[in-house]
Design an enzyme around this catalytic site. Structure first.
Site, PDB file in Angstrom:
ATOM      1  N   TYR A  93       0.585  10.415 -11.628  1.00 56.71           N
ATOM      2  CA  TYR A  93       0.187   9.436 -10.610  1.00 56.71           C
ATOM      3  C   TYR A  93      -0.440   8.217 -11.285  1.00 56.71           C
ATOM      4  O   TYR A  93      -0.062   7.069 -11.014  1.00 56.71           O
ATOM      5  CB  TYR A  93      -0.790  10.096  -9.640  1.00 56.71           C
ATOM      6  CG  TYR A  93      -1.303   9.192  -8.572  1.00 56.71           C
ATOM      7  CD1 TYR A  93      -0.456   8.741  -7.567  1.00 56.71           C
ATOM      8  CD2 TYR A  93      -2.629   8.774  -8.552  1.00 56.71           C
ATOM      9  CE1 TYR A  93      -0.925   7.894  -6.576  1.00 56.71           C
ATOM     10  CE2 TYR A  93      -3.109   7.934  -7.567  1.00 56.71           C
ATOM     11  CZ  TYR A  93      -2.251   7.495  -6.580  1.00 56.71           C
ATOM     12  OH  TYR A  93      -2.724   6.655  -5.591  1.00 56.71           O
ATOM     13  N   LEU A 129       0.819  -1.218   0.000  1.00 58.58           N
ATOM     14  CA  LEU A 129       0.000   0.000   0.000  1.00 58.58           C
ATOM     15  C   LEU A 129       0.849   1.262   0.000  1.00 58.58           C
ATOM     16  O   LEU A 129       0.312   2.358  -0.166  1.00 58.58           O
ATOM     17  CB  LEU A 129      -0.907   0.016   1.253  1.00 58.58           C
ATOM     18  CG  LEU A 129      -2.288  -0.647   1.148  1.00 58.58           C
ATOM     19  CD1 LEU A 129      -2.188  -2.096   0.735  1.00 58.58           C
ATOM     20  CD2 LEU A 129      -3.020  -0.554   2.468  1.00 58.58           C
TER      21      LEU A 129
END
Ligand code: UDP
Length: 319
Positions: free
Chosen positions: A149, A76
């Site tokens: 991103y 994560l």
């Protein structure tokens, strides 16, 4: 089972750590505390089955040791929040691309199963329909920094699938759609905690753009349910799943709802994207997942509707 969570002191990672401890697992966390916080894991930090390493996932010798020890990895750790991506493009690309490369390479060395946390940003500028895993990606120009991103996460997905196909490494990819809930701060731009905090303080609720853009919000507890079940399901290996809630709301509607539910006197104001994020920003007008695939495989259906989601964020900020 022994489990490593990269980014385990972050908003989603810390909820995941709590859940895995509840389920009797031994949990290792590595977090460099860039956006993660010790406060997020304060409730579990002294747990006998919790091991915290404060370091970057780019530290290969530490990662080697951790990945050797565990059975499963939930990856994560990443640069999060649109503000962060706009303000720190080099760090964003570095951690999202090189970090995942380190995780996958070492996971492959010891053949450990990996969950890759990806993002709905990957779909880009679709407006016409709910987003399915096999949809094309519609990216903006490289001159607009926001898309860095999405591109970095796309590369992560390609690399994970390459390891699965070529090296038989068990990987599972989840594309998360606007995860919200307790412990999320508005510090990196996220809309719901910002709206709730301002509403409770009686400060203006600031909508970026005209507010007609829409999102679909998912409670972090639903996300944790989904990703742990995906990791327990062998048929999910080598595949990509939307993890989201298909209820869609415009940002104007969200602002009204937050104002109503907090009984706030705050004004709802609109500012331009340029003022909010600086130059080089482009928003997505719509983003709503099709969750048929994850529903068919593991029976996933979100338990928190929008009202319950907003209420849980309000309760958290009131505390
Ligand atoms: N947004 C807003 N006010 C805020 C923060 C965000 O109007 O204080 C808008 C933002 O421009 C976007 C939406 O809310 O259209 C969701 O933003 P967020 O950063 O939470 O998530 P993402 O853009 O990654 O979906």
């Amino acid at each position: 089972m022994k489990v490593l969570i990269t980014g385990g002191a972050g908003f989603i990672g810390s909820h995941l750590a709590e859940r895995l401890l509840e389920n009797e697992h031994e949990v290792y966390i590595i977090d460099n505390l860039w956006t993660g916080k010790l406060a997020n894991i304060a409730g579990i930090q002294n747990h006998e089955r919790l091991h915290l390493v404060v370091d970057t996932i780019l530290n290969e010798s530490v990662m080697n040791e951790l990945i050797f020890r565990v059975d499963h990895i939930y990856h994560l750790a990443a640069a999060v929040g649109v503000m962060n991506i706009m303000d720190h493009p080099v760090e964003t690309l570095d951690i999202n691309v090189k970090g995942t490369e380190v995780v996958l390479r070492l996971a492959n060395k010891f053949k450990k199963k990996v969950f890759i946390a990806s993002t709905s940003e990957i779909y880009g500028k679709h407006v016409e329909h709910d987003l399915s895993e096999d949809d094309n990606r519609v990216m903006g120009t490289v001159k607009k920094r926001r898309w860095a991103y999405a591109c970095s996460k796309t590369l992560d997905e390609f690399l994970a699938l390459a390891y699965f196909d070529e090296k038989k490494l068990p990987v599972v990819i989840g594309r998360l759609f606007n995860t919200v809930g307790p412990k999320q701060t508005g510090q990196y731009g996220m809309v719901l905690p910002n709206f709730v905090r301002c509403a409770l303080l009686g400060k203006p609720i600031i909508v970026y753009g005209d507010g007609n853009q829409s999102r679909s919000f998912t409670h972090v507890y639903d996300v944790v349910d989904a990703i742990t079940k995906l990791m327990d399901e062998p048929a999910a290996e080598g595949d990509i799943f939307n993890v989201g809630n298909s209820h869609e709301v415009t940002i104007n509607e969200l602002a009204e709802k937050v104002k109503e539910m907090t009984e706030s006197n705050s004004e709802i104001e609109h500012i331009t994207y340029e003022k909010a994020y600086g130059p080089g920003f482009e928003d997505m007008q719509r983003r709503c997942p099709c969750i048929e695939k994850i529903n068919n495989l593991i029976g996933f259906a979100p338990r928190y509707d929008l009202d319950a989601i907003i209420k849980s964020v309000i309760d958290y900020f009131k505390e």
